[in-house]
Every structure is written in C-alpha cells, then in structure tokens.
Enzyme design. Structure first.
Site, short mmCIF file in Angstrom:
data_model
loop_
_atom_site.label_atom_id
_atom_site.label_comp_id
_atom_site.label_asym_id
_atom_site.label_seq_id
_atom_site.Cartn_x
_atom_site.Cartn_y
_atom_site.Cartn_z
CE LYS A 17 114.06 -20.78 10.45
NZ LYS A 17 113.09 -21.31 9.47
CB SER A 38 105.73 -11.72 -5.66
OG SER A 38 105.32 -13.06 -5.70
CB CYS A 70 108.53 -20.01 12.87
SG CYS A 70 109.34 -21.41 13.66
CB CYS A 98 97.31 -19.64 -2.84
SG CYS A 98 97.71 -18.12 -2.23
CD GLU A 136 97.80 -24.13 -5.51
OE1 GLU A 136 97.96 -23.18 -4.72
OE2 GLU A 136 98.09 -25.29 -5.24
CG HIS A 148 103.82 -24.45 -4.78
ND1 HIS A 148 102.55 -24.31 -5.27
CD2 HIS A 148 103.94 -23.59 -3.75
CE1 HIS A 148 101.91 -23.40 -4.55
NE2 HIS A 148 102.73 -22.96 -3.62
#
Ligand code: GLN
Ligand code: ZN
Length: 774
Positions: free
Chosen positions: A35, A453, A536, A663, A685, A714
């Site tokens: 990563k 959120s 991850c 979602c 969504e 997004h």
C-alpha cells in the site's frame, strides 16, 4: 462410522505422498508495505523501479513464508488486482488507454484508478468499474468487452514471476482466473454477448499454457469460482467447450473452485478434461463424497480444508478424523490446501502483540493457516504422532475457546432463545404511525436532512490519534468532539436543514465504533485485508456473545439535541451491517450472531428514545452484501437479516420515527424484504441514476417514506439547485410528494466543509422550490 486406521496402515496405503499447496497469499504485506509503495509511486515520490523492487521483495517474502509446500502459487501477487493483471495478460485493454504515453504500468494504473503517477489533473481517462469478487469484500476491476475486443497474449509479467520463483527454489504453480469465469466477470460496453468472445479467447489461453509448459511448469491452477454460482445452460456449455480446447496444452490443469458448493454444477465440474479439481471442503464438505465418486480414478482431488475466509484456528483433530479415511481412499490423488486464496485474511498473527493472549490463542491468520496445513500434511503422510505436540496445543486452544466465559454469556443466549415475533413488531402500521409522527415532528413537505456524518477534518483525526496515544485525556477529547458537534449544529441551523444530525465526529468507523463498545468484540492492530488496490480494511473480530455494557451514543445525541430547537436524529449502525463487516464466529450460525447484535442495538434505540430523541436512523449500508451466492439461499438470509433489523428498530413508540439508510441503489430483487423492514423513512443512493431506481418502489407500491439521494457525495462537484429540483421532480412522478425527503446519497465524512456548505445550501434551496410547486 469413524474409520480410524492405525498409523501404520495409513503409512502403507499412503507410501505415496499427499501434496500440500496454497491457492494464493495476501499481497499487501504484513505491514501494508505494498500500500505505502503504491501510494508513494502514485504521488511521484517513488520511481517505477522502486515500486517494482518492493513488489519483488514482497513476493520473495511471501514465497519464503510458503517454503516447503509442494507447490507455491505464482501470479497471485498483483500491483492492484489479479483480474486486471489477467486483462493485461490477455491483451484486453480498454481503448481509452491505448496509445497514451508512459509505460505499461502507467496504462495499468490508468485503468485501475483513472491515473498513474504524474497524471494529476488529467481527466481524460476514467477508471475501470470495480465490483465485489463473489461474496467477499475484495473488489476487482471489471474486464471490459465490446464488438472490437481482440485478445492477444502478453505473458511477460507472469513468465518473469515464474522465473523469479524458480530461481528462489520453489516449485511454481501459476494461478490464472479461468476463461469462463473471466468472461462472466466482465461486462460488455455495447450489445456484445460476452460468451461470443470465448472462441477468440481460448487460443490465447492455450498459447499461454504452452508458454508455461516451456518454462517447466507441471501444474497450473485455473480458478473457476463461477462454478459455485447458478449458471445458465449456455455458460455450462462454455465450460465444456473451454476445457476441451485447453486439454492437451502441455500442462496439468487444477480446476479450482471456492466460496461455495458446486451443487447442480458438480457433475459438470467432475466431467471436464482436467488433471485435478479443487473443492472448498469448508463450504462444500458434504459434496466431497459425491465428488470422489464422480471424479473418476485418474484425477487429483484437492481439498480446501482450512478456512481461507475467517481468522479462527482449525480444529485439527476433528478435521483429521474426517480426512484420514479420505486420504486412505485417495492416496496420492489427494492434495490439501486452504479453502480459497488466503488473500481474504490478514498476514501474520505474530504481529499482534496487544491482542489479549487468550483470544489470540484462538486465532490463525494466513501464516498460521499455512502452519496448520503443514501439521495436517505431516499427520496424513507420517501419522499423527509426528505432530503430537502441535495437535495437543491445538486441542488446548480449541478447548479454551469452547469453554471460555468470555465467549459464552448465558444471559445473552437466553435472550436470543426468548426472541419471538412480537419483538420485531411495531405497535401500529405505517399509516397510523405516520399520522402521529406528523403531529409530533411538525416537518414541512420535502423535509431536508443528511445521512449522518460531516467532514472528518484533520483536527478531528489529530485529536483522535492524540487521544489514542494518551497525549490527550478523555475530558479534553470529549470537549473537542463537543466543539465539533456544536459547529456542525450551527452550520445546519444556518443552512436551514429540517432534521439535524450531530455529525459523527467521535466515530472512527461506523462498525468499529460500536464494536469497541460492545462486549464480545476484539480488535487487531495489523489485521488488514485488501479491499481494493491500496485500500485495506481491518474487520473487527466478533468472538463472543454480544452484549452492551452501557449506552454508546446517547450522551452525544443528547448533547447535540440540547443545542437546537430542531429535531436531532440519533445515528446507529444496524446489526446486519455490523455483522457483514466483521470477522464472525464459526461456532454458531451467522443468524445467531446477528440476533445478538440486534438485541444490543435495540437497547441503544430504546435508550435514545427515552433520552428524548424522536428520530433514530439505523444504517444498514451492507445488508445487500450479505446475500448468498446462490439465489435460492437468499430468502433464508433475508429472513433473519430483516428480522434482526426489525428487532433492533421496532421496540419504540409509534410516534418515534425510524430511518434506515442504504448506500446502494439496486433494490429490484430485494424490494419485498426492504418493505418488510418497515422503516418509516429509507434513504438511498440514487443521484447518478435519474431516479429510475425508484421505479421498483413505485411498482411495488412501497408504502413508507423515501429519501432518494440527490447529491452525489463521491464527487467534489457542487450540485446545482436546478439539478436537484429536476431529480426530485422525477422522484415525485414515482412517489407521492408527501412521502419524499430531500437528502444526499450518503454521509459527508470524506468531503470538505467548503464543498458541503454550498452543496447543502443548494439542496435546502431546491426543497423550497419544490414546496412552491405544490
Ligand atoms: N451514517 C453514516 C455516515 O453518514 C452512514 C455511512 C454509510 O452509509 N456508509 O457516515
Ligand atoms: Zn451510505
């Protein structure tokens, strides 16, 4: 009947050797080295050569961890995704990246993620679509097909890795996704039937196999997990055609299936002209006997006997009791392996120095799973006494888990046993509830709200990190979070939103936050599993009966409500989502764990209600993900999943409004279950789909309220008033305006305040325009 051959007779029967192999190893590295190397390369901080060097060193380490296996997988490593690797091997690159400058690796990352290093600002390439790999949380890049698709062999990457493994002294077994699964996983960008490409694809596979044979390869693992799904007859035929064409390619093919049962495809799988078959003997244990019968006497049967999808130790003695007679029957035709690639488990338990020692003793990550396989392998080839100490240690760990009071809580078990239908029932049906809620909540037409959120700013993250490190005490941390909540409330009031949220500043993650406060959960430090590319996840470990020692969210919600006259929505994660995003127990059905979670979150719902919170949202973001691979098992899953939600949600008064959020937007095949959840309001969504996704709610006469997302969270783009009004008018053609809410697609935690404020301003404005319509 338990056939317990003496070790002597076993050894005689198995003079020949039972082989041990692996189907794939996690590629990200025990410390997520891959990563960090990928991300440094993308940022231009590392050269391509440096990235490739990290990759080579990870492969070397991984093969070392697998040393001593009769065959080690090669080609399971990937710089992003193994399906995308195969698309490159087959020369199947989308036209949009062909001819762009840069190296092949640049092209590769452009398909993977829209850009490579130094491409910033270039919007000319859109990334390939990404979707879930069967029922796992791993996401692959969907192969793209069209009438212009031409395959051509590009084997260099794979051949080089084979040379690497061979030079390091390993018996390499290349791993390839097979041609039928590859076509099934892909998507045509025009009217092309993927299956029509098979004839063109097979010679490329055949050529590849020939090249592998020239490298001295004896066995090739050819993965066809499509065989555990329901296949249309023409796809079953495709298997016959494909494997007839690949027979005689100079290598032995191990046709590899995993994640489930072969079911109606069992005969087909056994009849294909390959040298061996791998069966997931965790999920398809009951098919082993029939498979042996149907396989004939000249094929190898590889059994996946250690679970590649969970983090629990295998009960080795019980496994051997079952496996020894099979070994006796098959002799060297038996191979053993994990059930699937170990990609889906973390690398090494030895990294976990903070995990409670007792819980740790029950676990096995990839490295430990290989160790278990070595023990089984030795027991089968040399008798159990050759590994007596290991077996005794395993037994002790298993016994400790079986009897530990940390796992078993009689109070919780009694509560689950006492669940009856009434627990999931609201007092009244939706129309009566809606009337009471209207009176109590006093909301305008087209009420506006958000999904929970607000931006997780640098300051929030820093404060949480400092708190975790002990640099910030609990009081100071709480003060900072309260400041964030206050800020979020002020912003929402200024924007004129109707139903407010506290903003979830105090939550790191919507599952981990609850897991940390529930009894029965443990957390690893390095238990990372690749989700896609460099991303991850670290699923929490649900190890014991679940209970809630004390209220988890009430104080935050209460504080937030105290700051405003408007209604504050309480915010919870639902039981099905918590379950689907955790490593779960293998000693009881998933449904039982889900019911336990449901009872715990139900207590939270009731405490929120008692604290004066009149609207409570229970997120079920991952409900769809839990659907089994085979449709005929859907009903059973949906049954307990929806019941768990109902138990969680429905212990409240009629005047308390329950929301849920999902979602995604595919509801066509689960609309009945969604309706049965009976949430007063569901937010989903939809912003990218022109509200066509609401058709199914319309056709089904979905009776309750819906908030179809109008703001694509997004994207950094700010949606305009006109756009959102247009979307909501389309929605109102399908759902009566009285039952519509106006809200974004999902939570706003990944966005900046500077994006959120103008977007929500427009959203509130659009609701005003809509109200004026009436
Ligand atoms: N309430 C959560 C949030 O807003 C929901 C997140 C999700 O659906 N993935 O962040
Ligand atoms: Zn969401």
């Amino acid at each position: 009947m338990s056939l317990q051959p003496s070790n002597n007779s076993l050894q005689q029967r198995n003079k020949s050797h039972i082989r041990l192999h692996n189907l794939g190893f996690p590629r990200i590295g025990a410390r997520r080295e891959l990563k960090f190397a990928q991300e440094a390369f993308w940022k231009g901080e590392k050269s391509e050569a440096e990235l490739l060097a990290t990759a080579a060193s990870l492969r070397e380490q991984n093969w070392q961890r697998q040393a001593g296996l009769d065959l080690v997988p090669v080609g399971d490593f990937s710089l992003y995704d193994q399906v995308l690797d195969l698309s490159f091997t087959l020369g199947n690159l989308p036209a949009r990246v062909q001819g762009l400058d840069g190296s092949e690796l640049d092209q590769y990352f452009r398909v993977a993620r829209g850009r490579s290093a130094n491409d910033s600002g270039c919007n000319c390439v859109h990334a390939g679509e990404m979707t879930k790999w069967f029922d796992t949380n791993y996401h692959y890049i969907v192969p793209e097909f069209s009438a212009d698709t031409r395959f051509s062999l590009n084997p260099d990457r794979l051949l080089a890795q084979i040379e690497e493994a061979q030079a390091q002294g390993h018996n390499a077994k290349p791993v390839l996704v097979g041609p039928v699964t590859y076509l099934l996983l892909g998507k045509a960008k025009d009217a092309t039937d993927s299956l029509s490409l098979l004839a063109q694809l097979l010679p490329v596979y055949a050529e590849l196999l020939k090249r592998l044979a020239e490298k001295g390869i004896e066995w090739v693992q050819i993965d066809e997990p499509a065989l555990v799904t329901e296949l249309a007859p023409q796809w079953q035929d495709a298997f016959r055609t494909a494997y007839a064409a690949l027979a005689g390619s100079g290598v032995k093919l191990l046709l590899t299936t995993y994640f489930g049962q072969l079911g109606e495809n069992l005969e087909l799988a056994c009849s294909l002209p390959v040298a061996g078959l791998h069966l997931d003997a965790i999920n398809a244990r009951e098919e082993v006997e029939t498979t042996i019968e149907k396989l004939g006497t000249d094929k190898v049967l590889s059994l996946g006997v250690v679970n590649g999808r969970n983090i629990w130790k295998t009960d080795l003695s019980v496994l051997l009791d079952w496996l020894e007679p099979v070994a006796q029957q098959l002799g060297e035709r038996l191979w053993i392996a994990p059930s699937c690639s170990l990609l889906h488990v973390p690398v090494d338990l030895d990294s976990e120095q903070k995990l409670d020692a007792e819980i740790r003793s029950w676990l096995a990550f990839a490295e430990q799973k290989l160790a278990e396989l070595r023990v089984i392998h030795s027991a089968l080839n040399h008798g159990r006494e050759s590994v007596a100490a290991e077996l005794a240690e395993n037994l002790a760990a298993l016994n400790s888990r079986r009897t530990s009071p940390r796992v078993h809580n009689p109070r919780v078990q009694k509560a689950v046993a006492a669940i009856d239908a009434s627990l999931g029932e609201r007092q009244s049906a939706y129309p009566q509830r809606a009337a009471l809620q209207r009176d109590k909540l006093n909301l305008p037409l087209y009420p506006t709200t958000t999904i929970g959120s607000f931006p997780q700013t640098q300051e929030i993250r820093k404060a949480r990190l400092a708190y975790r490190k002990g640099e910030l005490d609990a009081v100071e941390y709480e003060t900072r979070m309260k400041q964030e909540i206050e800020f979020a409330v002020q912003q929402q009031e200024a924007l004129g939103l109707d139903v407010l949220v506290h903003g979830e500043a105090e939550r790191n993650d919507m599952v981990e936050y609850f897991g940390e406060q529930l009894d029965g959960y443990a957390f690893s430090q390095f238990g990372w599993v690749q989700s896609y590319g460099s991303r991850c996840v670290k699923p929490p470990i649900l190890f014991g009966d679940i209970s809630r020692p004390k209220a988890m969210t009430v104080a935050w919600s209460q504080y937030a409500q105290s700051l405003t006259e408007k209604k504050m929505k309480g915010m919870l994660t639902g039981p099905v989502t918590i379950l689907n995003w955790s490593f779960v127990r293998d000693d009881q059905p998933r449904s039982v764990s889900c019911y336990q979670l449901a009872l715990a979150i139900r207590e939270e719902v009731q405490d929120l209600e008692a604290a004066g919170i009149d609207i409570i949202q229970i997120d079920e973001a991952a409900l769809r993900e839990g659907l089994p691979l085979r449709r005929r098992q859907w009903a059973e899953y949906l049954n307990w999943a929806v019941e768990s939600f109902r138990i969680t949600a429905n212990g409240v008064a009629d005047s308390t409004q329950i929301h849920t959020h999902m979602c995604y937007s595919e509801f066509n095949d689960i609309i009945e279950a969604i309706a049965h959840m009976d949430a007063d309001v569901i937010t989903i969504e939809t912003s990218r789909s022109d509200m066509e996704l609401l058709d199914v709610f319309d056709e089904f006469h979905y009776p309750n309220e819906i908030g179809p997302g109008v703001y694509d969270i997004h994207s950094p783009n700010i949606p305009s008033v006109e756009q959102m009004v247009k979307l909501m008018r389309l929605a109102a053609q399908r759902i009566p305006a009285e039952r519509l809410w106006v809200n974004p697609d999902c939570g706003l935690k990944t966005r900046q305040w500077s994006e959120v404020i103008p977007a929500l301003k427009n959203m509130v404005e659009s609701a005003k325009v809509l109200r004026a319509d009436k």
